[in-house]
Design a protein around this motif. Structure first.
Motif, PDB file in Angstrom:
ATOM      1  N   ASP A 302       0.820  -1.235   0.000  1.00  0.00           N
ATOM      2  CA  ASP A 302       0.000   0.000   0.000  1.00  0.00           C
ATOM      3  C   ASP A 302       0.845   1.272   0.000  1.00  0.00           C
ATOM      4  O   ASP A 302       0.307   2.375  -0.017  1.00  0.00           O
ATOM      5  CB  ASP A 302      -0.984  -0.004   1.175  1.00  0.00           C
ATOM      6  CG  ASP A 302      -0.278  -0.134   2.525  1.00  0.00           C
ATOM      7  OD1 ASP A 302      -0.965  -0.357   3.529  1.00  0.00           O
ATOM      8  OD2 ASP A 302       0.976  -0.025   2.552  1.00  0.00           O
ATOM      9  N   CYS A 304       3.289   1.592  -2.368  1.00  0.00           N
ATOM     10  CA  CYS A 304       3.929   1.571  -3.683  1.00  0.00           C
ATOM     11  C   CYS A 304       2.955   2.061  -4.742  1.00  0.00           C
ATOM     12  O   CYS A 304       1.759   1.727  -4.696  1.00  0.00           O
ATOM     13  CB  CYS A 304       4.365   0.134  -4.006  1.00  0.00           C
ATOM     14  SG  CYS A 304       5.157  -0.056  -5.622  1.00  0.00           S
ATOM     15  N   ASN A 305       3.474   2.852  -5.747  1.00  0.00           N
ATOM     16  CA  ASN A 305       2.539   3.337  -6.772  1.00  0.00           C
ATOM     17  C   ASN A 305       2.813   2.709  -8.138  1.00  0.00           C
ATOM     18  O   ASN A 305       2.480   3.283  -9.175  1.00  0.00           O
ATOM     19  CB  ASN A 305       2.591   4.874  -6.862  1.00  0.00           C
ATOM     20  CG  ASN A 305       4.001   5.346  -7.222  1.00  0.00           C
ATOM     21  OD1 ASN A 305       4.831   4.534  -7.632  1.00  0.00           O
ATOM     22  ND2 ASN A 305       4.256   6.622  -7.045  1.00  0.00           N
ATOM     23  N   THR A 310      -1.226  -0.518  -7.804  1.00  0.00           N
ATOM     24  CA  THR A 310      -2.313   0.478  -7.918  1.00  0.00           C
ATOM     25  C   THR A 310      -3.478  -0.044  -8.762  1.00  0.00           C
ATOM     26  O   THR A 310      -4.585   0.487  -8.656  1.00  0.00           O
ATOM     27  CB  THR A 310      -1.785   1.773  -8.574  1.00  0.00           C
ATOM     28  OG1 THR A 310      -1.143   1.423  -9.817  1.00  0.00           O
ATOM     29  CG2 THR A 310      -0.779   2.465  -7.652  1.00  0.00           C
TER      30      THR A 310
END
Ligand code: 6HD
Length: 372
Positions: A302, A304-305, A310
């Motif tokens: 949660d 990390c993008n 995502t």
């Protein structure tokens, strides 16, 4: 044109924030170099590797000389054009992989003769040929041809091995084609022996090279012996030049080595383990093969993008892995590279703000947090 140079921007204990200027662009350090063994970071488009924050890739001389061949890549415009990566590329010398992959190897003072692990063809690798191959590839940072001393080694064995590598370092420098913005790095050897590491560093200092690596580690000695060796061997290398720790490592290796003064890293772990369903996250590592993920609609990480975190759930990633879908390997590779770049960026910011100790504490607390 840009001259190759290292800028030391800040220091926090032994940890360094820096910038390497090269003919192919700038590298913010500490930096992690994804491995692009056969002219590709396996499963990744180069633009997506760049999107994770990677500023430099590693290429393997051994693999590329066997297939498709250095002369062929040169005829096709060089490795940057061939693989569509216009930022810096560091190539290793081939020495390490000859010892770990090739068949029927024979080592003499001249160099190494061996048979290709692909088709059995005979090859010869010397300091001179390694420099020629790396020049043909158009490598931004060329590594000297050396022998990675196996572990464990007696002091006598380590001394003989290191001294041959230092003779090969001189031959590498004599054969290296100087180009503005390009560099040849020397490789410090000496196994775990402080006196031998010093002798190696003194021999390399005579060559006045623009960068150096610490070789002969991450060869089975374990993290504590690696750290104990780094505690004395990193400071033997010039502080005004980049220091690269070859083949390292898992996330806790990177944090510990940055705190001991290392600026550059390469390792197959994030890409290889991504293909094997293993994910590195801010809360530790997990394996998506495990059935406990089959109904878990949470993101992988949660914090990390990346696309895996995502746009998809753990349940979906688990499904892809169990079904043997290529996308599973692609997404986990992508995530692991993004995680490694986030870790390096976090350390660069921490060093800039003088809070590297706190960063390391938070990192370890997160890794042991459990319930991932
Ligand atoms: C994966 N570990 C690792 N140790 C290395 C040492 C060398 C070296 N030249 O001493 C090169 C690559 C290496 N990779």
């Amino acid at each position: 044109m840009t001259e190759f140079r290292y800028e030391l921007l800040a220091q926090d204990g032994k940890a360094r924030l820096g910038r390497i200027h090269t003919a192919h662009g700038v590298i913010d350090t500490p930096t992690f170099m994804p491995v692009g063994t056969a002219a590709t970071v396996k499963g990744m488009l180069p633009e997506n590797v760049a999107d994770t924050g990677a500023q430099i890739l590693l290429g393997n001389t051994y693999h590329l000389m066997l297939r498709p061949g250095a002369e062929r890549i040169a005829r096709l415009g060089g490795l940057h054009k061939f693989m569509n990566w216009d930022k810096p590329i560091l190539t290793d010398s081939g020495g390490y992989q000859v010892m770990s992959l090739a068949k029927l190897r024979k080592i003499t003072e001249e160099g190494v003769t061996f048979k290709s692990h692909i088709d059995g063809r005979k090859f010869n690798l010397t300091p001179e040929r390694s420099m020629e191959i790396q020049h043909l590839l158009g490598s931004t940072i060329t590594m000297a041809f050396d022998e990675c001393t196996p572990f464990p080694a007696t002091e006598k064995q380590a001394a003989e091995s290191m001294r041959m590598s230092m003779r090969w370092a001189k031959r590498s420098k004599d054969a290296f084609v100087e180009r503005e913005g390009y560099a040849l790095y020397g490789i410090q050897q000496g196994s775990v022996f402080e006196n031998l590491r010093r002798e190696s560093s003194e021999k390399l200092a005579e060559l006045d090279l623009p960068g150096h690596s610490v070789g002969g580690l991450a060869v089975g000695e374990g993290q504590q012996i690696m750290f104990d060796t780094l505690d004395f061997c990193v400071d033997m290398l010039p502080a005004n030049k980049p220091r690269y720790l070859m083949g390292v490592g898992k996330p806790s290796d990177l944090v510990g080595a940055v705190m001991r003064g290392i600026d550059q890293f390469d390792c197959v772990l994030p890409t290889r383990s991504g293909r094997n369903a293993q994910a590195f996250t801010h809360r530790g590592t997990l394996n998506l093969k495990n059935g406990r993920h089959r109904d878990d609609d949470r993101p992988l990480d949660d914090q990390c993008n990346c696309p895996a975190c995502t746009k998809y759930s753990r349940a979906y990633l688990h499904h892809l892995i169990k079904a043997g879908e290529i996308l599973g390997a692609v997404l986990l590779t992508w995530h692991n590279l993004a995680y490694y770049q986030d870790l390096m960026r976090g350390m660069r910011e921490a060093i800039a703000e003088g809070r590297m100790e706190a960063f390391a504490r938070d990192f370890h607390a997160g890794q042991e947090g459990g319930d991932i």
